[in-house]
Design an enzyme around this catalytic site. Structure first.
Site, mmCIF file in Angstrom:
data_model
loop_
_atom_site.group_PDB
_atom_site.id
_atom_site.type_symbol
_atom_site.label_atom_id
_atom_site.label_comp_id
_atom_site.label_asym_id
_atom_site.label_seq_id
_atom_site.Cartn_x
_atom_site.Cartn_y
_atom_site.Cartn_z
ATOM 1 N N HIS A 69 54.959 36.766 36.866
ATOM 2 C CA HIS A 69 53.367 37.826 37.044
ATOM 3 C C HIS A 69 52.657 36.427 36.180
ATOM 4 O O HIS A 69 51.652 36.204 35.308
ATOM 5 C CB HIS A 69 53.116 38.946 36.271
ATOM 6 N N ASP A 113 50.275 41.488 42.938
ATOM 7 C CA ASP A 113 50.528 39.896 43.647
ATOM 8 C C ASP A 113 50.919 40.071 44.683
ATOM 9 O O ASP A 113 50.630 39.992 45.255
ATOM 10 C CB ASP A 113 51.808 38.796 42.808
HETATM 11 P P1 NAI Z 1 39.785 45.748 28.740
HETATM 12 O O1 NAI Z 1 39.359 43.773 27.586
HETATM 13 O O2 NAI Z 1 38.550 45.892 29.100
HETATM 14 O O3 NAI Z 1 40.497 46.595 28.048
HETATM 15 C C1 NAI Z 1 42.120 46.396 27.420
HETATM 16 C C2 NAI Z 1 41.774 47.415 26.315
HETATM 17 O O4 NAI Z 1 43.019 47.324 25.470
HETATM 18 C C3 NAI Z 1 40.505 47.604 25.295
HETATM 19 O O5 NAI Z 1 39.700 49.429 25.269
HETATM 20 C C4 NAI Z 1 41.064 47.633 24.466
HETATM 21 O O6 NAI Z 1 40.456 48.227 23.156
HETATM 22 C C5 NAI Z 1 42.680 47.971 24.907
HETATM 23 N N1 NAI Z 1 43.151 47.754 23.178
HETATM 24 C C6 NAI Z 1 43.777 46.675 22.863
HETATM 25 N N2 NAI Z 1 45.025 47.051 22.303
HETATM 26 C C7 NAI Z 1 45.515 48.557 22.211
HETATM 27 C C8 NAI Z 1 46.594 48.999 21.678
HETATM 28 N N3 NAI Z 1 47.467 48.326 20.673
HETATM 29 N N4 NAI Z 1 46.297 49.959 22.162
HETATM 30 C C9 NAI Z 1 46.030 50.703 22.900
HETATM 31 N N5 NAI Z 1 44.819 50.282 23.514
HETATM 32 C C10 NAI Z 1 44.663 49.073 22.839
HETATM 33 O O7 NAI Z 1 41.129 44.382 29.567
HETATM 34 P P2 NAI Z 1 41.762 44.757 31.191
HETATM 35 O O8 NAI Z 1 40.078 44.324 32.182
HETATM 36 O O9 NAI Z 1 41.286 46.571 31.464
HETATM 37 O O10 NAI Z 1 42.745 44.421 31.099
HETATM 38 C C11 NAI Z 1 44.108 44.614 30.715
HETATM 39 C C12 NAI Z 1 45.502 43.980 30.919
HETATM 40 O O11 NAI Z 1 45.395 44.077 32.280
HETATM 41 C C13 NAI Z 1 44.501 42.064 30.674
HETATM 42 O O12 NAI Z 1 46.027 41.662 29.488
HETATM 43 C C14 NAI Z 1 45.023 42.212 31.427
HETATM 44 O O13 NAI Z 1 45.696 40.917 31.831
HETATM 45 C C15 NAI Z 1 45.924 42.581 31.620
HETATM 46 N N6 NAI Z 1 46.162 42.300 33.809
HETATM 47 C C16 NAI Z 1 46.689 42.335 34.554
HETATM 48 C C17 NAI Z 1 47.554 42.410 35.355
HETATM 49 C C18 NAI Z 1 48.642 41.595 36.163
HETATM 50 O O14 NAI Z 1 48.763 41.857 38.126
HETATM 51 N N7 NAI Z 1 50.469 42.269 35.348
HETATM 52 C C19 NAI Z 1 46.364 42.062 36.852
HETATM 53 C C20 NAI Z 1 45.129 42.308 36.055
HETATM 54 C C21 NAI Z 1 45.001 42.337 34.429
#
Ligand code: NAI
Length: 332
Positions: A187, A159
């Site tokens: 966030h 952000d």
């Molecule tokens: P993605 O779906 O591509 O990858 C998430 C991965 O986490 C998947 O490989 C999944 O199998 C794995 N996963 C799920 N549960 C798990 C567990 N208990 N232990 C280990 N791995 C686990 O998602 P992406 O795009 O990489 O996003 C990840 C997170 O980041 C989401 O929650 C998203 O909302 C968040 N996010 C946060 C932002 C921020 O500014 N704070 C910005 C963008 C995304």
């Protein structure tokens, strides 16, 4: 050369990790003299995909990467780690509200808090990226009582980077000319992007952004809502949530935590609140912080006007509500 450190990235088979792992491995985060053993944690169903990520990491031929450990076992993933990027969670889909995500994700962070408590170094620096990041960080800290609460932070750096980019574009200057743009609170769409304390370089001088850009209406309205809704805009366009920019921000956050901020510069981090600036205590709230010797300190004494006070109160209220919902889910 220093001794290698162990660093874990959870959600290692996901899209944010895909960009983040390369940044960590090439020395952008912990420094060019810091070798790393990378622990890649994901769920059992993703181990096949993770194998491909490991192959690519090897094929990057990065000299600082001294080992790669793919695993679905938290005991292995969190074992002796000095830094943890908690990215793994269910991502927000189009039309999905953050509240829907909370129930699904908060339990993951309870379990990972317990695992960090048991297996990680007590000095571990934990950055929570997975949403709802602030409340997940709070829950993670709660379930890791042997690790100081200060070691758990949530990412609002994306952000901040978005806000800084908006200001630089509006002023027609390079991104590096703008500093101290802030994000207060959660966030989420209640976050408060604040340019009132920001500075911009104009020739040899540095002036206040509010003097260089005396457009209060834009700063209070369009600027704030553009940053608040940027995540949703990316999802609408890409049909997937921000990944490249989220990974860059995670690297920026951890690098500043590890290596420190320069004098007079501050960055936004979700940290455990002590009630500064009338924010609620005991929630993970994004504040301006400065960092020395790997310890963050909330920057004190910034003037807060009525507009800012209202925004800080609103986002704080949301965090109090999230805390209540999260604790109820965890105690089930
Ligand atoms: P993605 O779906 O591509 O990858 C998430 C991965 O986490 C998947 O490989 C999944 O199998 C794995 N996963 C799920 N549960 C798990 C567990 N208990 N232990 C280990 N791995 C686990 O998602 P992406 O795009 O990489 O996003 C990840 C997170 O980041 C989401 O929650 C998203 O909302 C968040 N996010 C946060 C932002 C921020 O500014 N704070 C910005 C963008 C995304």
């Amino acid at each position: 050369m220093l001794e290698p450190i162990k660093v874990v990235v959870t959600g290692a088979a996901g899209q944010i990790a895909y960009s983040l792992l390369y940044q960590i491995g090439k020395g952008d985060v912990f420094g060019q003299d810091q070798p790393i053993i990378m622990h890649l944690l994901d769920i059992p169903a993703m181990m096949g995909v993770l194998e491909g990520v490991v192959m690519e990491m090897m094929d990057c031929a990065l000299p600082l990467v001294r080992g790669i450990v793919p695993t679905a076992d938290p005991a292995v993933g969190f074992g002796d780690v000095e830094a943890a990027f908690l990215v793994g969670a269910m991502p927000r889909k189009e039309g999905m509200e953050r509240k829907d995500l909370l129930a699904a994700n908060v339990k993951i962070f309870k379990v990972q808090g317990q695992a960090l408590d048991k297996y990680a170094k007590k000095t571990v620096k934990v950055l929570v990226v997975g949403n709802p990041a602030n409340t997940n960080a709070l829950i993670c800290a709660k379930y890791a009582p042997s690790i100081p609460k200060e070691n758990f932070t949530a990412m609002t750096r994306l952000d901040q980077n978005r806000a800084q980019a908006q200001i630089a574009a509006r002023l027609g200057v390079g991104i590096e000319s703008v500093r101290n743009v802030l994000i207060w609170g959660n966030h989420s769409s209640t976050q408060y992007p604040d340019a009132r304390h920001a500075l911009v370089k104009k020739g040899a001088e540095e002036v206040k952004v509010t003097d260089a850009l005396p457009d209060t209406a834009w700063l209070q309205d369009q600027f704030v809502t553009t940053v608040q809704k940027r995540g949703a805009a990316v999802i609408a366009a890409r049909k997937m949530s921000s990944a490249m920019s989220a990974a860059k921000a995670a690297g920026d956050h951890m690098r500043d935590w590890w290596l420190g901020t320069s004098d007079g510069s501050f960055v936004s981090m979700g940290v455990i609140s002590d009630g500064s600036y009338n924010a609620p205590s005991d929630v993970v709230f994004s504040f301006p912080v400065s960092i020395k010797n790997k310890q963050w300190t909330i920057v004190q004494g910034l003037a807060i006007d009525d507009f800012s006070r209202g925004k800080i109160e609103q986002t704080g209220q949301e965090l109090v509500e999230e805390r209540q919902e999260a604790l109820a889910v965890c105690e089930d």
